[in-house]
Scaffold this motif. Structure first.
Motif, mmCIF file in Angstrom:
data_model
loop_
_atom_site.group_PDB
_atom_site.id
_atom_site.type_symbol
_atom_site.label_atom_id
_atom_site.label_comp_id
_atom_site.label_asym_id
_atom_site.label_seq_id
_atom_site.Cartn_x
_atom_site.Cartn_y
_atom_site.Cartn_z
ATOM 1 N N THR A 104 11.079 -21.399 24.036
ATOM 2 C CA THR A 104 10.189 -20.426 23.396
ATOM 3 C C THR A 104 9.799 -19.337 24.383
ATOM 4 O OG1 THR A 104 9.326 -22.114 21.885
ATOM 5 C CG2 THR A 104 7.995 -20.129 22.192
ATOM 6 N N LEU A 105 9.513 -19.729 25.639
ATOM 7 C CA LEU A 105 9.170 -18.756 26.676
ATOM 8 C C LEU A 105 10.334 -17.797 26.925
ATOM 9 C CD1 LEU A 105 7.279 -17.671 28.862
ATOM 10 C CD2 LEU A 105 8.173 -19.438 30.409
ATOM 11 N N ALA A 106 11.551 -18.324 26.950
ATOM 12 C CA ALA A 106 12.724 -17.472 27.157
ATOM 13 C C ALA A 106 12.859 -16.436 26.044
ATOM 14 C CB ALA A 106 13.989 -18.326 27.238
ATOM 15 N N ILE A 107 12.609 -16.873 24.805
ATOM 16 C CA ILE A 107 12.681 -15.948 23.673
ATOM 17 C C ILE A 107 11.659 -14.827 23.843
ATOM 18 C CG2 ILE A 107 12.221 -15.718 21.190
ATOM 19 C CD1 ILE A 107 13.391 -18.567 20.866
ATOM 20 N N VAL A 108 10.437 -15.190 24.231
ATOM 21 C CA VAL A 108 9.370 -14.193 24.385
ATOM 22 C C VAL A 108 9.705 -13.218 25.514
ATOM 23 C CG1 VAL A 108 6.945 -13.869 25.003
ATOM 24 C CG2 VAL A 108 7.602 -15.707 23.432
ATOM 25 N N ILE A 109 10.226 -13.717 26.646
ATOM 26 C CA ILE A 109 10.585 -12.850 27.774
ATOM 27 C C ILE A 109 11.643 -11.835 27.354
ATOM 28 C CG2 ILE A 109 11.736 -12.784 30.026
ATOM 29 C CD1 ILE A 109 10.391 -15.472 30.648
ATOM 30 N N LEU A 110 12.694 -12.302 26.690
ATOM 31 C CA LEU A 110 13.763 -11.394 26.290
ATOM 32 C C LEU A 110 13.315 -10.457 25.174
ATOM 33 C CD1 LEU A 110 16.884 -13.729 26.552
ATOM 34 C CD2 LEU A 110 16.186 -11.883 28.083
ATOM 35 N N ALA A 111 12.347 -10.898 24.363
ATOM 36 C CA ALA A 111 11.795 -10.003 23.341
ATOM 37 C C ALA A 111 11.118 -8.808 24.001
ATOM 38 C CB ALA A 111 10.805 -10.757 22.444
ATOM 39 N N PHE A 112 10.400 -9.068 25.109
ATOM 40 C CA PHE A 112 9.779 -7.965 25.853
ATOM 41 C C PHE A 112 10.834 -7.037 26.449
ATOM 42 C CE2 PHE A 112 5.791 -10.448 25.859
ATOM 43 C CZ PHE A 112 4.883 -9.425 25.617
ATOM 44 N N VAL A 135 23.413 -10.638 19.365
ATOM 45 C CA VAL A 135 23.323 -11.716 20.349
ATOM 46 C C VAL A 135 21.901 -12.279 20.400
ATOM 47 C CG1 VAL A 135 23.473 -12.236 22.827
ATOM 48 C CG2 VAL A 135 25.244 -10.839 21.730
ATOM 49 N N GLY A 136 20.916 -11.390 20.296
ATOM 50 C CA GLY A 136 19.528 -11.833 20.294
ATOM 51 C C GLY A 136 19.186 -12.637 19.055
ATOM 52 N N MET A 165 20.608 -16.023 19.502
ATOM 53 C CA MET A 165 19.839 -16.802 20.473
ATOM 54 C C MET A 165 18.586 -17.405 19.845
ATOM 55 S SD MET A 165 17.660 -15.452 23.737
ATOM 56 C CE MET A 165 16.529 -14.676 22.585
ATOM 57 N N VAL A 166 17.841 -16.587 19.092
ATOM 58 C CA VAL A 166 16.599 -17.072 18.491
ATOM 59 C C VAL A 166 16.884 -18.186 17.493
ATOM 60 C CG1 VAL A 166 14.596 -16.451 17.089
ATOM 61 C CG2 VAL A 166 15.427 -14.868 18.832
ATOM 62 N N SER A 167 17.912 -17.991 16.666
ATOM 63 C CA SER A 167 18.234 -19.020 15.672
ATOM 64 C C SER A 167 18.681 -20.317 16.335
ATOM 65 C CB SER A 167 19.323 -18.507 14.721
ATOM 66 O OG SER A 167 20.578 -18.456 15.363
ATOM 67 N N ARG A 168 19.260 -20.208 17.545
ATOM 68 C CA ARG A 168 19.762 -21.386 18.252
ATOM 69 C C ARG A 168 18.660 -22.104 19.029
ATOM 70 N NH1 ARG A 168 22.987 -18.849 21.232
ATOM 71 N NH2 ARG A 168 21.985 -18.938 23.258
ATOM 72 N N VAL A 173 8.613 -12.948 15.682
ATOM 73 C CA VAL A 173 8.165 -12.494 17.001
ATOM 74 C C VAL A 173 9.239 -11.629 17.645
ATOM 75 C CG1 VAL A 173 7.624 -13.254 19.346
ATOM 76 C CG2 VAL A 173 6.604 -14.431 17.386
ATOM 77 N N TRP A 174 10.497 -12.072 17.513
ATOM 78 C CA TRP A 174 11.610 -11.299 18.076
ATOM 79 C C TRP A 174 11.628 -9.890 17.464
ATOM 80 C CZ3 TRP A 174 14.788 -11.609 22.032
ATOM 81 C CH2 TRP A 174 15.943 -10.817 22.045
ATOM 82 N N MET A 175 11.408 -9.824 16.158
ATOM 83 C CA MET A 175 11.418 -8.519 15.498
ATOM 84 C C MET A 175 10.151 -7.719 15.793
ATOM 85 S SD MET A 175 13.191 -9.585 11.912
ATOM 86 C CE MET A 175 14.893 -10.219 11.942
#
Length: 443
Positions: A236-244, A369-370, A373-376, A389-391
């Motif tokens: 979850t942290l990785a998703i948030v970092i890449l979202a930024f 790709v993003g 990643m989120v779905s995975r 959150v990604w969006m």
């Protein structure tokens, strides 16, 4: 996994190279929704700034650009709310239908009356409807595949073609119409997509997406209140970092509907012989390049994933994408050097074509790709929420994009395009250096 996924994963290994037919239904549904959205988006700033006598609202350019940024920002905030509600109370398929109907009504309300009141009502409905539609159709694509399926990134790239098939045709069709009937066409496109989806969903998706994810998890684990595991927290942290990280990319990329549209209208020589290319048509360039390049990129990701060296890490792809979008703005900087801010000087339209080409390459390295990643990586009970959150990172980016676009009217195109280019290239290099530690979080 739900029934449709189980059925798909039980196929022989040689058949698993092919994508499930449900992918192509979601592809088509998304194509029509994007036809609606990009048709409306291609004419929104032009509609706002055109005189009342010309069928517009007569808003000054700075105000129009700011409103455009606010709208496109809000469109990406509501998926977080819609994702939260879907995870707990709605099936994804119901949310997609609900969102589609609301968006169709939104475009129709703008068509009915040429006024700021009708515009605000229509935009509000588009924002709400997108909140239900957007996170759930993307998550549904991921549900078609097991977590480590090598076809996943390729599937999202194919799905991304659906977005851009619609985005390609919409400006071409809407650009030839009056603003009023352009909005009506956008409404019709949304309705067609919903009819297609609801007619064929049972056949090609089975039971996938019918139940709220909270109910699915209850059936699998007999609890919805279990805390996230350490592995789920890291992911979850990785998703948030890449979202930024993607905020910088989308801030640059979303100049397309605002500052790039005005620059095209004012400084690009749009004449081909005796024919003048409509400004809205340039919005189709990105989509055209996506349709041409997405199959190639899909094959590349699949081949790399099956090779001994393995595919590029997700953060590496995103770093490359940031650098590439920065190079696209360098092309524009060279164009602005020739024209300055004088409306009398024009440059060859190939400058804009090359810019959109590079932006397209960058988009293919980041957006599908993003989504994959989120779905995975997202924990099941937070799947639609984290997609939202990604969006939401795009929401922040779109507002920043609108603010930056307004500054082109005061500081000038050269300064703003130059800053965007420098920031994205430098950030891209930083992300490349941090690729390994971020990938460890992703596990």
């Amino acid at each position: 996994m739900e029934a449709a996924v189980k059925k798909e994963t039980q196929q022989p290994a040689e058949l698993k190279k092919k994508h499930p037919p449900g992918l192509y239904l979601l592809f088509a549904t998304e194509a029509w929704e994007r036809f609606s959205y990009y048709g409306m988006r291609a004419i929104l700033v032009l509609y706002l700034t055109a005189t009342v006598a010309s069928g517009g609202l007569g808003v000054d350019k700075a105000t129009a650009l700011s409103l455009y940024g606010t709208f496109t920002s809000a469109v990406y905030i509501t998926p977080m709310i819609g994702g939260y509600l879907t995870d707990r109370f709605l099936g994804r398929r119901l949310a997609i239908t609900l969102g589609g109907i609301i968006m169709a009504v939104g475009n129709f309300s703008i068509f009915l009356h040429q006024s700021t009141t009708a515009l605000y009502i229509g935009l509000a409905l588009l924002i709400i409807g997108n909140g239900f539609f957007k996170p759930n159709i993307s998550t549904l694509v991921g549900d078609l595949y097991e977590e480590n399926d090598p076809r996943r990134d390729g599937a999202f790239t194919i799905f991304y073609m659906g977005i851009n098939v619609g985005a390609f045709f919409a400006p071409l069709v809407v650009g030839l119409m009056s603003y009023k009937y352009g909005f009506l066409t956008a409404a019709i496109g949304m309705i067609v997509g919903q009819i297609l989806f609801n007619t064929l969903a049972k056949r090609y998706l089975g039971d996938l997406g019918l139940k709220p994810t909270r109910q699915i998890q209850q059936e699998k684990t007999n609890t919805t209140k279990a805390p996230l595991t350490k592995r789920e927290k890291m992911r979850t942290l990785a998703i948030v970092i890449l979202a930024f990280v993607t905020i910088a990319f989308w801030t640059a990329f979303e100049q397309a509907g605002s500052s790039l549209t005005l620059y095209t209208q004012e400084h690009i020589d749009r004449h081909i012989g005796s024919f003048t290319v409509p400004t809205a048509w340039f919005q189709s360039l990105n989509a055209m390049f996506i349709v041409l390049l997405a199959p190639i990129m899909s094959i590349v990701w699949y081949k790399l994933g099956k090779s001994k060296r393995g595919d590029f890490k997700t953060p590496t792809k995103m770093g490359m994408g940031l650098i590439t979008v920065g190079l696209g703005f360098l092309v524009l900087v060279s164009a602005v050097v020739q024209t300055g801010n004088s409306s009398e000087l024009k440059v060859n339209l190939l400058f804009m074509v090359f810019t959109y080409f590079l932006h397209t390459l960058a988009e293919l390295m980041i957006s599908p790709v993003g989504l994959s990643m989120v779905s995975r990586l997202a924990p099941l009970k937070l799947a639609s929420l984290l997609m939202g959150v990604w969006m939401a990172s795009s929401a922040v980016a779109n507002k920043l994009a609108g603010v930056l676009a307004t500054y082109t009217q005061s500081f000038g195109y050269l300064e703003i395009f130059g800053v965007i280019s420098a920031v994205t290239i430098v950030l891209g290099i930083i992300v490349l250096f941090l690729s390994k530690p971020i990938s460890k979080l992703m596990d």
